[in-house]
Scaffold this active site. Sequence first.
Site, PDB file in Angstrom:
ATOM      1  CB  SER A 151      -0.963  -0.024   1.186  1.00 41.09           C
ATOM      2  OG  SER A 151      -1.997   0.905   1.009  1.00 41.09           O
ATOM      3  CG  ASP A 361      -6.272  -3.613  -3.470  1.00 46.71           C
ATOM      4  OD1 ASP A 361      -7.147  -2.869  -3.001  1.00 46.71           O
ATOM      5  OD2 ASP A 361      -5.060  -3.480  -3.262  1.00 46.71           O
ATOM      6  CG  HIS A 402      -5.418  -2.803   0.313  1.00 45.53           C
ATOM      7  ND1 HIS A 402      -4.738  -2.366  -0.790  1.00 45.53           N
ATOM      8  CD2 HIS A 402      -5.014  -2.009   1.339  1.00 45.53           C
ATOM      9  CE1 HIS A 402      -3.958  -1.347  -0.463  1.00 45.53           C
ATOM     10  NE2 HIS A 402      -4.108  -1.119   0.820  1.00 45.53           N
TER      11      HIS A 402
END
Length: 476
Positions: A151, A361, A402
């Site tokens: 991320s 995601d 994610h």
Amino acid sequence: MRLLFLLAIPLFAQTPCADMALLRDVTAATPTATHCRVSITLRPSADSEIKSEVWLPAAAGWNGKFLMEGGGGFVGSVNTGGMTNAVREGYASASTDTGHTGGSGSFALGHPEKIADFAFRAVHETAVKAKALIAAYYGRGPRLSYWEGCSTGGRQGLMSAQRYPEDFDGIVAGAPAINQIYLCAWRMRLLMTALKSPQHALSPEKLKLLNDAVLDKCDANDGVKDRLIEDPRDCNFDPSVLECNGPETASCLTPQQLETVNAAYTDARKSTGELLYPRLPFGGELGWLLPSGATEPGRMDIDMFRYIGNQNPDWDWRTFALEKDIQRALLHGEEIQTVNPDLAKFKARGGKLLIYHGWSDGGSGGAISAFNTISYYESVLKQMGPNQDNWLRLFMVPGMAHCGGGTGPDQFNSLAALERWREQNEPPKSITAARVDEHGRVDMTRPLCPYPQRAVYRGTGSIGDAANYTCQAKGF
């Protein structure tokens, strides 16, 4: 004998843990049962106060390498969890709060230097200082330096390859939050659609209805019925097939709900048609964060435009205008974007870059479209030429949400693959990923293939066994 004695002398004297506190920028040095914990404060600008930590395992247990851990969101704290794992495996490790405390974007209000620290400077300054402290503690620097993060941590890894190619010899960048201003704008647009009325929200039950319809339509496209889509670009699904013909029921979507669904499946573009940020792929609907009862978009997205873009703590997210607010955010925070495709210097140093992203995601609360990562990968090939797989590889993960989770195989050791690549010149032809059930048991494995290859079932044996798949390329 004298020659042998001289060769045994270390190049640098080793510094005991307690004495590390005497070194410049060190605020504390504390011995623990497993490592020397060094706290540092870095001030590369008059308005910087970057707090970082460097953890140094005992010399006998040090593997000779440095592993720096990335953060998430706006960061605001040291990633002690990642560092704990790193030290357990024998690495000297470091992490940074990127120059502020807490996960709010309010640090950016009136502080352009702190935006620079968050965007790029804190990671670089910490990496440089960590290597110096490693050399002081052990009497020698690390033989190799690695980065891993997902991320924001993925964006930080790509930032390092772009801006500071000398900092790391190998980088794992998961689900990188690049194009971050455009990403936040895309999520703002989606949530503003979902918040138009209570009728626009999708409950978990309606998201499952949508996901089931997608899988019923596209699951078998990859030759295996496993409730996973190997490559969502092969899916041709029209959500209007779920539209209610009359009153709403559990098995249909209202026009308002379909408006929200279509917003998730639609690119964000300028009025000229230029792509700003890509849509969500089909298949990840269970992870969409569009809950009933939500009253505003995600906090990070609001903060991007409240504190960075508009520099106004009273900015009302309801006034958000796609192009106008993007331009304001770029004015103050373009350094956050991290989209430079020229990685020639990183490549020239022998650096290896392993990127991964979960196809599922998606949603709003920090999730990132896998299409955006593919676009960046392809931009590097456009910039540097088509054959770069001796130092750059991208792995797409079917069903993974994610940075992990989701319905697909999300357990895999990307760092080990990177190290074999960098240290033994063994490029990862595939990475075996596992899915673990609620009882902690592996219930399937699947090879992750270097993009644009995908896993193809051989036609015999269990569909849940990675050994029964091969990586093959397909033209798109």
